[in-house]
Every structure is written in structure tokens, then in C-alpha cells.
Design a protein around this motif. Structure first.
Motif, PDB file in Angstrom:
ATOM      1  N   LYS A 130       0.751  -1.318  -0.007  1.00 54.44           N
ATOM      2  CA  LYS A 130       0.196  -0.277  -0.005  1.00 54.44           C
ATOM      3  C   LYS A 130       0.959   1.284  -0.049  1.00 54.44           C
ATOM      4  O   LYS A 130       1.791   1.303   0.825  1.00 54.44           O
ATOM      5  CB  LYS A 130      -1.013   0.023   1.297  1.00 54.44           C
ATOM      6  N   ASP A 131       0.750   2.182  -1.076  1.00 50.18           N
ATOM      7  CA  ASP A 131       1.633   3.211  -1.255  1.00 50.18           C
ATOM      8  C   ASP A 131       1.401   4.298  -0.085  1.00 50.18           C
ATOM      9  O   ASP A 131       0.423   4.564   0.183  1.00 50.18           O
ATOM     10  CB  ASP A 131       1.399   3.826  -2.418  1.00 50.18           C
ATOM     11  N   ASN A 132       2.486   4.557   0.650  1.00 48.67           N
ATOM     12  CA  ASN A 132       2.266   5.583   1.772  1.00 48.67           C
ATOM     13  C   ASN A 132       3.756   6.287   1.972  1.00 48.67           C
ATOM     14  O   ASN A 132       4.597   5.517   1.328  1.00 48.67           O
ATOM     15  CB  ASN A 132       1.731   4.900   3.162  1.00 48.67           C
ATOM     16  N   LYS A 133       3.831   6.991   2.862  1.00 43.49           N
ATOM     17  CA  LYS A 133       5.002   7.486   3.222  1.00 43.49           C
ATOM     18  C   LYS A 133       5.466   7.749   4.831  1.00 43.49           C
ATOM     19  O   LYS A 133       5.714   8.656   5.201  1.00 43.49           O
ATOM     20  CB  LYS A 133       5.047   8.994   2.489  1.00 43.49           C
ATOM     21  N   ILE A 134       4.872   6.667   5.402  1.00 45.90           N
ATOM     22  CA  ILE A 134       5.075   6.568   6.777  1.00 45.90           C
ATOM     23  C   ILE A 134       6.113   5.937   7.333  1.00 45.90           C
ATOM     24  O   ILE A 134       6.489   4.704   6.774  1.00 45.90           O
ATOM     25  CB  ILE A 134       3.818   5.648   7.213  1.00 45.90           C
ATOM     26  N   PHE A 135       7.199   6.267   8.095  1.00 44.82           N
ATOM     27  CA  PHE A 135       8.394   6.070   8.344  1.00 44.82           C
ATOM     28  C   PHE A 135       8.314   5.814   9.882  1.00 44.82           C
ATOM     29  O   PHE A 135       7.492   6.733  10.614  1.00 44.82           O
ATOM     30  CB  PHE A 135       9.648   6.897   7.971  1.00 44.82           C
ATOM     31  N   ILE A 136       8.889   4.849  10.342  1.00 42.06           N
ATOM     32  CA  ILE A 136       9.028   4.510  11.832  1.00 42.06           C
ATOM     33  C   ILE A 136      10.690   4.755  12.189  1.00 42.06           C
ATOM     34  O   ILE A 136      11.385   4.001  11.662  1.00 42.06           O
ATOM     35  CB  ILE A 136       8.579   3.310  12.258  1.00 42.06           C
ATOM     36  N   PHE A 137      10.905   5.439  13.344  1.00 40.47           N
ATOM     37  CA  PHE A 137      12.187   5.300  13.886  1.00 40.47           C
ATOM     38  C   PHE A 137      12.175   4.849  15.520  1.00 40.47           C
ATOM     39  O   PHE A 137      11.491   5.456  16.276  1.00 40.47           O
ATOM     40  CB  PHE A 137      12.715   6.946  14.013  1.00 40.47           C
ATOM     41  N   ASN A 138      12.772   3.531  15.599  1.00 44.89           N
ATOM     42  CA  ASN A 138      12.736   3.147  16.786  1.00 44.89           C
ATOM     43  C   ASN A 138      14.261   3.352  17.575  1.00 44.89           C
ATOM     44  O   ASN A 138      15.166   3.196  16.958  1.00 44.89           O
ATOM     45  CB  ASN A 138      12.731   1.713  16.778  1.00 44.89           C
ATOM     46  N   PHE A 139      14.365   4.005  18.898  1.00 45.59           N
ATOM     47  CA  PHE A 139      15.654   4.256  19.462  1.00 45.59           C
ATOM     48  C   PHE A 139      15.528   3.307  20.719  1.00 45.59           C
ATOM     49  O   PHE A 139      14.537   3.500  21.565  1.00 45.59           O
ATOM     50  CB  PHE A 139      15.766   5.604  19.879  1.00 45.59           C
ATOM     51  N   MET A 140      16.482   2.620  20.992  1.00 45.59           N
ATOM     52  CA  MET A 140      16.412   1.433  21.977  1.00 45.59           C
ATOM     53  C   MET A 140      17.607   1.356  22.761  1.00 45.59           C
ATOM     54  O   MET A 140      18.762   1.216  22.130  1.00 45.59           O
ATOM     55  CB  MET A 140      15.915   0.227  21.392  1.00 45.59           C
ATOM     56  N   TYR A 200       6.704  -3.794  23.487  1.00 50.16           N
ATOM     57  CA  TYR A 200       5.395  -3.550  24.213  1.00 50.16           C
ATOM     58  C   TYR A 200       5.335  -2.224  24.508  1.00 50.16           C
ATOM     59  O   TYR A 200       6.051  -1.551  25.375  1.00 50.16           O
ATOM     60  CB  TYR A 200       5.134  -4.400  25.484  1.00 50.16           C
ATOM     61  N   LEU A 201       4.400  -1.577  23.820  1.00 45.48           N
ATOM     62  CA  LEU A 201       4.066  -0.027  24.067  1.00 45.48           C
ATOM     63  C   LEU A 201       3.440   0.158  25.557  1.00 45.48           C
ATOM     64  O   LEU A 201       2.280  -0.177  25.537  1.00 45.48           O
ATOM     65  CB  LEU A 201       3.198   0.503  22.909  1.00 45.48           C
ATOM     66  N   VAL A 202       4.265   0.468  26.382  1.00 47.89           N
ATOM     67  CA  VAL A 202       3.787   0.682  27.696  1.00 47.89           C
ATOM     68  C   VAL A 202       3.046   2.159  28.120  1.00 47.89           C
ATOM     69  O   VAL A 202       2.023   2.303  28.805  1.00 47.89           O
ATOM     70  CB  VAL A 202       4.826   0.560  28.602  1.00 47.89           C
ATOM     71  N   TYR A 203       3.374   3.345  27.218  1.00 44.30           N
ATOM     72  CA  TYR A 203       2.927   4.632  27.259  1.00 44.30           C
ATOM     73  C   TYR A 203       3.062   5.331  26.162  1.00 44.30           C
ATOM     74  O   TYR A 203       4.327   5.660  25.726  1.00 44.30           O
ATOM     75  CB  TYR A 203       3.333   5.120  28.698  1.00 44.30           C
ATOM     76  N   ARG A 204       2.040   5.657  25.319  1.00 43.25           N
ATOM     77  CA  ARG A 204       2.161   6.227  23.947  1.00 43.25           C
ATOM     78  C   ARG A 204       3.368   5.454  23.245  1.00 43.25           C
ATOM     79  O   ARG A 204       3.239   4.430  22.716  1.00 43.25           O
ATOM     80  CB  ARG A 204       2.273   7.746  24.381  1.00 43.25           C
ATOM     81  N   ASP A 205       4.490   6.496  22.972  1.00 45.08           N
ATOM     82  CA  ASP A 205       5.529   6.004  22.037  1.00 45.08           C
ATOM     83  C   ASP A 205       6.824   5.194  22.786  1.00 45.08           C
ATOM     84  O   ASP A 205       7.813   5.069  22.407  1.00 45.08           O
ATOM     85  CB  ASP A 205       5.979   7.157  21.158  1.00 45.08           C
ATOM     86  N   ILE A 206       6.342   5.166  24.229  1.00 43.07           N
ATOM     87  CA  ILE A 206       7.572   4.492  25.030  1.00 43.07           C
ATOM     88  C   ILE A 206       7.305   2.872  25.003  1.00 43.07           C
ATOM     89  O   ILE A 206       6.213   2.634  25.385  1.00 43.07           O
ATOM     90  CB  ILE A 206       7.458   5.108  26.390  1.00 43.07           C
ATOM     91  N   PHE A 207       8.353   2.125  24.999  1.00 41.38           N
ATOM     92  CA  PHE A 207       8.072   0.694  24.846  1.00 41.38           C
ATOM     93  C   PHE A 207       9.242   0.151  25.738  1.00 41.38           C
ATOM     94  O   PHE A 207      10.458   0.483  25.951  1.00 41.38           O
ATOM     95  CB  PHE A 207       8.160   0.418  23.443  1.00 41.38           C
ATOM     96  N   ALA A 208       8.831  -1.070  26.250  1.00 42.65           N
ATOM     97  CA  ALA A 208       9.638  -2.076  27.006  1.00 42.65           C
ATOM     98  C   ALA A 208      10.068  -3.032  25.787  1.00 42.65           C
ATOM     99  O   ALA A 208       9.082  -3.440  24.944  1.00 42.65           O
ATOM    100  CB  ALA A 208       9.227  -2.737  28.139  1.00 42.65           C
TER     101      ALA A 208
END
Length: 277
Positions: free
Chosen positions: A121-131, A239-247
């Protein structure tokens, strides 16, 4: 005991081909013991991580009955929290017959995404994970000590539908046992940058509600200690524990042997490039 996700590869009215990925915990009754079980050099602890990989074919006999068969590999390892830790790999062939005892829940069918999981599906959504993460590694059978492992990852991924993304993971790990290995080879007091192993891995990620699962195979492009090779596999559960913060929990593997299991925290940033145009 492990939860699993089955990824559909091919589906027709009567047939289904899929790939199953499971991650959980196991309890083994006879780990290594220097007196009573010294021949077991594969597993050094009772509690271990269980990873299941399975290819499955399912044939729908009628609306309520299905026959399935598959080939799977189950890997048991403690992530070097105890040694020895060469791990156990159990290949298996399975045949099963399933019977539905009630009518299908039609409401569940309405929850399906509007497009299949692996369609584009054509889109321009990018994800950046900092861990960042921490692990402990028992090298008692080699150095008689336990070492700290710290790791960090930056993922850049592009979603190609509602739940699936592909991209690159830039990984950095500093393993205290590598410093000891280098000193054994005659490199005294190696620097932090000499011990650190940076890597890059093509990565696939799937998100279902608050749970995000990622898998990648990459290669190290630095670090002096290379006894475990230059190729690594990495399985991450977030696991997203609060909004964009994950464990997160991350399993790093070299071949069929687990290097470490790290526990960490991270931040997930979603950027819609299309909205900025």
C-alpha cells in the motif's frame, strides 16, 4: 509455553500455507551439573527461552474440520545467563486434525484489515525506533566470571501496510567478555571502541495493537573480537507501555547459539513524510 503468530503466505478456499513464529519460556529438568550431569554441555539452567519456527500446510476438509502438517524447529537457550549454553535444537514433523466445536464468530471476520498483511500500500510513513538494553552474560566455564553487556539500536523502517514494515537496524553492542577474550589474545586494556561491535541488519517488523515483533539478520562491520563470526540474527519483542515509549526484550544469536538476552526501553517515533509535502 510460548505465544505465537502465524503469518499467511498463500491462502485459497481449501488450502492454507503459513509460517509460524513463537517466543516464550521453557523449563528443562536436567541442566548441566559438574557432578551429576557433566556430559550435558548444551544447557546450563532450568529456565530457558524457547523459540519456535514452523512452516505449516492446512487443508480445510469442511467448514468445521481441518487437517494440517508442518515442519518446525524449536530452539532452547538461556542467552548465556548461565553456562554452558550451546543450546538445544529440536527439529520436528507434525500432523494434526482440528475440529471446530462451535460456529465461527462472524464479528472477528469484520476486524480483518482492509488489505492482506503482505500486500503493498503506497504511503510515506516511516518509523524510527531508539532503543537501549542491558544483559548479563555468564562466562564461568571460560573465565570464571559474569560480564555485563550493553546494547543500543536505531531502526529506520517504512510501513507498506497497516501492520508491516521493512527497513534497517543499526546495532551497537559492548560485551565485557569480549574485552577478556582480547586480553587473552595479548591485546591489553583494549579501548571501548575496540571492544564495541557495530552492525547493520535488514529488518522486518509487525505491529499488532501494543505488541511489536521484529526480526533481522545482519553483519558486524567492526570490533576486534570475532570468535563468534560476523553474522548475527536478532529477534526483538516490544510492548508499548505508554504512548510511544516501549519495553523490549531482544535475543541476539550467532548461528544456532544465543549470545545474550537483553532487556531495555525505547522510544518509537512515527513520521508521515507525505503530510509534509
Amino acid at each position: 509455553v510460548y505465544p505465537f503468530i502465524t503469518f499467511p503466505v498463500l491462502r485459497t478456499e481449501k488450502s492454507f500455507i503459513g509460517f509460524r513464529l513463537g517466543l516464550g519460556l521453557s523449563y528443562l529438568t536436567k541442566p548441566f551439573d559438574p557432578l551429576d550431569n557433566y556430559k550435558n554441555i548444551a544447557i546450563g539452567s532450568h529456565v530457558n527461552v524457547a523459540v519456535n519456527l514452523m512452516g505449516e500446510y492446512r487443508w480445510q476438509i469442511n467448514s468445521s474440520t481441518a487437517l494440517s502438517t508442518g515442519f518446525s524447529l524449536i530452539h532452547f537457550s538461556n542467552g548465556s545467563t548461565a553456562t554452558p549454553n550451546y543450546g538445544l535444537n529440536l527439529p520436528m514433523v507434525s500432523v494434526a486434525l482440528s475440529k471446530r466445536i462451535s460456529k465461527p464468530n462472524e464479528k472477528i471476520l469484520l476486524r480483518k484489515p482492509s488489505i492482506p498483511p503482505f500486500s503493498y500500500k503506497d504511503n510515506k510513513i516511516f518509523i524510527f525506533n531508539f532503543m537501549g538494553g542491558y544483559a548479563t552474560k555468564n562466562m564461568g566455564n571460560v573465565f570464571g566470571e559474569r560480564y555485563n553487556v550493553v546494547m543500543a539500536s536505531v531502526n529506520v523502517l517504512k510501513y507498506f501496510n497497516e501492520i508491516s514494515a521493512i527497513g534497517l537496524s543499526f546495532d551497537f553492542s559492548h560485551d565485557g567478555s569480549h574485552k577478556a577474550m582480547l586480553e587473552r589474545l595479548g591485546i591489553m586494556n583494549p579501548s571501548f571502541m575496540t571492544v564495541m561491535r557495530p552492525g547493520i541488519a535488514p529488518t522486518y517488523e509487525m505491529r499488532i495493537s501494543h505488541v511489536v515483533m521484529g526480526f533481522g539478520v545482519g553483519f558486524y562491520w567492526g570490533g576486534k573480537e570475532k570468535s563468534e563470526g560476523d553474522i548475527y540474527e536478532q529477534l526483538t519483542l516490544k510492548y508499548l507501555v505508554y504512548r510511544d515509549i516501549f519495553a523490549s526484550v531482544t535475543l541476539r544469536v550467532h548461528g544456532a547459539r544465543a549470545a545474550f538476552v537483553s532487556w531495555g526501553l525505547g522510544y518509537r517515533l512515527q513520521y508521515d513524510w507525505g503530510k509534509q509535502q
